[in-house]
Design a protein around this motif. Structure first.
Motif, PDB file in Angstrom:
ATOM      1  N   ALA A  69      -3.487   1.769   6.881  1.00  0.00           N
ATOM      2  CA  ALA A  69      -4.776   1.433   7.727  1.00  0.00           C
ATOM      3  C   ALA A  69      -5.893   0.726   6.901  1.00  0.00           C
ATOM      4  CB  ALA A  69      -5.078   3.136   8.038  1.00  0.00           C
ATOM      5  N   ASP A  70      -6.847   0.395   7.606  1.00  0.00           N
ATOM      6  CA  ASP A  70      -7.855  -0.188   6.641  1.00  0.00           C
ATOM      7  C   ASP A  70      -8.962   0.756   6.566  1.00  0.00           C
ATOM      8  OD1 ASP A  70      -9.990  -1.815   5.853  1.00  0.00           O
ATOM      9  OD2 ASP A  70     -10.054  -3.215   7.302  1.00  0.00           O
ATOM     10  N   PRO A  71      -8.796   1.441   5.306  1.00  0.00           N
ATOM     11  CA  PRO A  71     -10.066   2.309   4.770  1.00  0.00           C
ATOM     12  C   PRO A  71     -11.498   1.803   5.080  1.00  0.00           C
ATOM     13  CG  PRO A  71      -9.021   1.720   2.877  1.00  0.00           C
ATOM     14  CD  PRO A  71      -8.363   0.846   4.098  1.00  0.00           C
ATOM     15  N   LEU A  72     -11.714   0.397   5.197  1.00  0.00           N
ATOM     16  CA  LEU A  72     -13.035   0.020   5.421  1.00  0.00           C
ATOM     17  C   LEU A  72     -13.411   0.129   6.766  1.00  0.00           C
ATOM     18  CD1 LEU A  72     -12.634  -3.154   2.722  1.00  0.00           C
ATOM     19  CD2 LEU A  72     -13.728  -0.731   2.595  1.00  0.00           C
ATOM     20  N   ARG A  73     -12.398   0.209   7.638  1.00  0.00           N
ATOM     21  CA  ARG A  73     -12.762   0.277   9.240  1.00  0.00           C
ATOM     22  C   ARG A  73     -12.317   1.470   9.798  1.00  0.00           C
ATOM     23  NH1 ARG A  73     -13.244  -4.887  12.208  1.00  0.00           N
ATOM     24  NH2 ARG A  73     -13.909  -6.473  10.634  1.00  0.00           N
ATOM     25  N   ASP A  74     -11.473   2.245   8.912  1.00  0.00           N
ATOM     26  CA  ASP A  74     -10.935   3.266   9.725  1.00  0.00           C
ATOM     27  C   ASP A  74     -11.269   4.812   9.161  1.00  0.00           C
ATOM     28  OD1 ASP A  74      -9.027   5.539   9.924  1.00  0.00           O
ATOM     29  OD2 ASP A  74      -7.543   4.168  11.080  1.00  0.00           O
ATOM     30  N   ALA A  75     -12.284   5.150   9.901  1.00  0.00           N
ATOM     31  CA  ALA A  75     -12.941   6.603   9.242  1.00  0.00           C
ATOM     32  C   ALA A  75     -12.049   7.832   8.835  1.00  0.00           C
ATOM     33  CB  ALA A  75     -13.743   7.147  10.205  1.00  0.00           C
ATOM     34  N   GLU A  76     -10.821   7.873   9.428  1.00  0.00           N
ATOM     35  CA  GLU A  76     -10.069   8.887   9.047  1.00  0.00           C
ATOM     36  C   GLU A  76      -9.479   8.600   7.687  1.00  0.00           C
ATOM     37  OE1 GLU A  76      -6.121  11.182  10.323  1.00  0.00           O
ATOM     38  OE2 GLU A  76      -6.769   9.809  11.613  1.00  0.00           O
ATOM     39  N   ALA A  77      -8.843   7.333   7.571  1.00  0.00           N
ATOM     40  CA  ALA A  77      -8.258   7.039   6.248  1.00  0.00           C
ATOM     41  C   ALA A  77      -9.215   6.816   5.172  1.00  0.00           C
ATOM     42  CB  ALA A  77      -7.795   5.266   6.351  1.00  0.00           C
ATOM     43  N   ALA A  78     -10.450   6.704   5.550  1.00  0.00           N
ATOM     44  CA  ALA A  78     -11.608   6.694   4.422  1.00  0.00           C
ATOM     45  C   ALA A  78     -11.794   8.104   4.077  1.00  0.00           C
ATOM     46  CB  ALA A  78     -12.793   6.101   4.865  1.00  0.00           C
ATOM     47  N   ALA A  79     -11.866   8.998   4.984  1.00  0.00           N
ATOM     48  CA  ALA A  79     -12.107  10.443   4.594  1.00  0.00           C
ATOM     49  C   ALA A  79     -10.803  11.054   3.862  1.00  0.00           C
ATOM     50  CB  ALA A  79     -12.160  11.144   6.088  1.00  0.00           C
ATOM     51  N   ARG A  80      -9.808  10.636   4.195  1.00  0.00           N
ATOM     52  CA  ARG A  80      -8.556  11.208   3.404  1.00  0.00           C
ATOM     53  C   ARG A  80      -8.668  10.820   2.069  1.00  0.00           C
ATOM     54  NH1 ARG A  80      -3.395  10.395   7.143  1.00  0.00           N
ATOM     55  NH2 ARG A  80      -2.192  11.496   5.348  1.00  0.00           N
ATOM     56  N   LEU A  81      -9.140   9.458   1.789  1.00  0.00           N
ATOM     57  CA  LEU A  81      -9.374   9.167   0.520  1.00  0.00           C
ATOM     58  C   LEU A  81     -10.275   9.638  -0.279  1.00  0.00           C
ATOM     59  CD1 LEU A  81      -8.586   5.025   0.817  1.00  0.00           C
ATOM     60  CD2 LEU A  81      -6.927   6.787  -0.043  1.00  0.00           C
ATOM     61  N   ASP A  82     -11.301  10.105   0.520  1.00  0.00           N
ATOM     62  CA  ASP A  82     -12.490  10.620  -0.281  1.00  0.00           C
ATOM     63  C   ASP A  82     -11.962  12.130  -0.768  1.00  0.00           C
ATOM     64  OD1 ASP A  82     -14.364   8.802   0.360  1.00  0.00           O
ATOM     65  OD2 ASP A  82     -15.054   9.759   2.215  1.00  0.00           O
ATOM     66  N   ARG A  83     -11.337  12.728   0.181  1.00  0.00           N
ATOM     67  CA  ARG A  83     -10.649  13.911  -0.206  1.00  0.00           C
ATOM     68  C   ARG A  83      -9.713  13.960  -1.427  1.00  0.00           C
ATOM     69  NH1 ARG A  83      -8.845  15.197   4.510  1.00  0.00           N
ATOM     70  NH2 ARG A  83      -6.758  14.707   4.150  1.00  0.00           N
ATOM     71  N   LEU A  84      -8.831  12.921  -1.471  1.00  0.00           N
ATOM     72  CA  LEU A  84      -8.073  12.472  -2.494  1.00  0.00           C
ATOM     73  C   LEU A  84      -8.747  12.356  -3.906  1.00  0.00           C
ATOM     74  CD1 LEU A  84      -5.189  11.751  -3.562  1.00  0.00           C
ATOM     75  CD2 LEU A  84      -5.887   9.332  -3.294  1.00  0.00           C
ATOM     76  N   VAL A  85      -9.660  11.639  -3.582  1.00  0.00           N
ATOM     77  CA  VAL A  85     -10.716  11.507  -5.172  1.00  0.00           C
ATOM     78  C   VAL A  85     -11.249  12.674  -5.579  1.00  0.00           C
ATOM     79  CG1 VAL A  85     -12.631  10.616  -5.997  1.00  0.00           C
ATOM     80  CG2 VAL A  85     -11.203   9.143  -4.824  1.00  0.00           C
ATOM     81  N   ARG A  86     -11.708  13.713  -4.640  1.00  0.00           N
ATOM     82  CA  ARG A  86     -12.247  15.084  -4.838  1.00  0.00           C
ATOM     83  C   ARG A  86     -11.230  15.921  -5.652  1.00  0.00           C
ATOM     84  NH1 ARG A  86     -14.877  14.527  -0.010  1.00  0.00           N
ATOM     85  NH2 ARG A  86     -13.406  15.922   1.037  1.00  0.00           N
ATOM     86  N   ASP A  87      -9.833  15.856  -4.914  1.00  0.00           N
ATOM     87  CA  ASP A  87      -8.790  16.570  -5.496  1.00  0.00           C
ATOM     88  C   ASP A  87      -8.385  16.407  -6.740  1.00  0.00           C
ATOM     89  OD1 ASP A  87      -9.027  18.083  -3.129  1.00  0.00           O
ATOM     90  OD2 ASP A  87      -7.253  17.166  -2.129  1.00  0.00           O
ATOM     91  N   MET A  88      -8.437  15.167  -6.960  1.00  0.00           N
ATOM     92  CA  MET A  88      -7.985  14.652  -8.365  1.00  0.00           C
ATOM     93  C   MET A  88      -8.990  14.468  -9.233  1.00  0.00           C
ATOM     94  SD  MET A  88      -4.690  13.935  -7.838  1.00  0.00           S
ATOM     95  CE  MET A  88      -3.891  14.512  -6.161  1.00  0.00           C
ATOM     96  N   GLY A  89     -10.257  14.427  -8.983  1.00  0.00           N
ATOM     97  CA  GLY A  89     -11.253  14.489 -10.174  1.00  0.00           C
ATOM     98  C   GLY A  89     -11.114  13.124 -10.651  1.00  0.00           C
TER      99      GLY A  89
END
Length: 501
Positions: free
Chosen positions: A258-278
């Motif tokens: 999905a395009d995370p620059l336009r898809d809010a759900e994909a962007a939120a999942r990447l935000d969560r990924l970054v937090r979980d991975m540190g």
């Protein structure tokens, strides 16, 4: 050599050249194959030289590129291999011309191995840049990645290795043809120098702790999947890395469907990924920006996409269709399958991560010298190659691409993180050896301490000029020899005419 025997010899030699590349990787076969190829061109007329070289090129390319048919069927395979074969045949005409002129011109006969090798790399250079950006796949020098000659690539690059290989083969052939052992001296010196030369020394300046993930999701063009399935697979495969210290998480090409620059759900999942991975995550997705569609690598941090890099060379007939109006008229059903029209990127293939500079190449961009060189000249201290080989499962494509990635490590003196959706994925040392690997069609994730280096190797510095200079010098030598021969014939004819008078 009679034409009928030359055609058969070219057919066998061209097919055997594929054995020198992965998966088989019998690199000495390349020397035998190239020598036979040159032998079939000696004393040949120019039309028959084209035919013989066409046969050699076809037997090689139709074998070596058979994986292309896995994606869209036989038509793209025939078109690509056929075009490469025709260009290869055209190069054979110049090589035959060099041999004919050397037979009649004393000055050229002494340097004909170098002229022939220059014409060979000129052919590789043209095929790697034209048409539609070219296809610099399967350069002859790549067969030497597992050979004692490999370290020389840090000095002369893959193109330089092609030149050295052909020079050795042409020198041996000349010595055998003239039965003069002293003709082997230049070839012997080249072999000795190439084998003994060490890797160009680049300086280690630290390390970067990199997590890399092969999700093994449904990443193929025709795989049965729903929206988000690839992202699901990558997230699941990354879970074991959560909470472990790292500086960067790397996902492969097409890892976010999905395009995370336009898809809010994909962007939120990447935000969560970054937090979980540190740690920030280097992911890849198709993005729509500035009126175009791009194959984009995104460095996703706490505040979203901090840095972007777009693929510089979208694949013709894979990621876009050049001259679509024409090809749709020829094969409308086939061309109709390619709906997206990816635009070429213009942003630099480099990013800054945790105080380090990383160079980038997306999938087939790894075969283009300009992308690799631009990263190095921009200060890249290591490379990350993201790729998706799912459409070529069960073929040698991934291993052929891996050979290129390994050669890039040697050429640049840099560690390479090579990550695929479905395999194989590797950490590659700067000498081209594999430090760690995930095999094909497996799900896995690892964290590796990746060494960072500085220093520009001669191979990188010379990349834009090695092929054109060597090839151009050979063409110039042919022009000079042609002029000298015509001048000799003209003056000789004029002298005979005066004597008759």
């Amino acid at each position: 050599m009679p034409l009928r025997f030359a055609v058969v010899a070219a057919l066998l030699a061209g097919a055997s050249l594929d054995l020198a590349y992965p998966e088989i990787g019998w690199w000495p076969v390349a020397f035998v194959s190239v020598t036979v190829s040159l032998w079939t061109l000696r004393g040949r007329s120019l039309p028959s030289a084209f035919l013989v070289s066409l046969v050699y090129g076809a037997s090689f390319y139709f074998t070596h590129l058979v994986w292309v048919s896995k994606f869209l069927g036989p038509v793209p395979w025939v078109a690509l291999a056929g075009l490469e074969s025709i260009l290869f045949g055209a190069g054979g005409v110049l090589i035959a011309l060099a041999y004919r002129l050397a037979h009649s011109t004393r000055g050229l006969s002494t340097v004909v191995p170098a002229v022939v090798a220059g014409v060979w790399v000129l052919r590789e250079t043209v095929m790697g840049s034209w048409p539609y950006g070219g296809f610099p796949w399967a350069r002859t020098g790549l067969t030497l990645v597992d050979s004692p000659f490999a370290a020389a690539a840090s000095w002369v690059g893959t193109t330089g290795l092609s030149f050295l290989m052909v020079f050795i083969c042409a020198s041996v052939l000349q010595a055998l043809g003239q039965r003069r052992g002293r003709r082997l001296i230049p070839a012997g010196l080249v072999v000795l120098l190439t084998v003994l030369i060490p890797l160009f020394p680049t300086e280690q300046v630290g390390t970067l702790k990199v997590g890399w993930v092969q999700g093994n999701g449904p990443s193929g063009y025709f795989d049965a999947k729903s929206a988000g399935d690839i992202l699901d697979a990558q997230e699941a495969a990354s879970t074991p890395l959560a909470g472990r210290p790292m500086d960067l998480l790397v996902w492969p090409e097409g890892s976010v469907d999905a395009d995370p620059l336009r898809d809010a759900e994909a962007a939120a999942r990447l935000d969560r990924l970054v937090r979980d991975m540190g740690a920030p995550a280097l992911v890849n997705a198709a993005t729509v920006r500035e009126g175009g569609i791009f194959n984009t690598s995104l460095l996703w941090g706490e505040d979203g996409a901090a840095q972007l890099h777009d693929k510089a060379n979208p694949v013709p007939f894979g990621e876009y269709v050049p001259d679509r109006w024409f090809y749709e008229a020829v094969a409308p059903d086939l061309i109709g399958l390619i709906q997206r029209e990816y635009a070429p990127g213009s942003n630099a293939p480099a990013m800054d991560v945790a105080g380090a500079r990383i160079g980038l190449a997306i999938c087939f961009d790894v075969i283009y010298d300009n992308v690799i060189r631009e990263s190095a000249m921009a200060g890249a201290q290591m490379y990350v190659f993201q790729t998706n080989n799912a459409d070529f499962r069960g073929t040698d494509e991934n291993l052929q691409q891996l050979a290129t990635a390994r050669m890039r490590a040697i050429e640049t003196g840099r560690t390479v993180v090579n990550v695929s959706t479905t395999g194989t994925s590797q950490i590659i040392r700067k000498d081209g050896t594999v430090l760690s690997e995930l095999s094909v069609d497996t799900t896995g994730a690892q964290i590796s301490e990746v060494s960072r280096y500085t220093g520009i190797t001669p191979a990188v510095a010379l990349m834009p000029w090695i092929g054109p200079v060597l090839g151009g010098a050979s063409v110039l030598a042919l022009l000079v020899a042609t002029f000298a021969l015509r001048h000799t014939r003209y003056t000789g004819g004029a002298r005979r005419e005066r004597n008759n008078l």
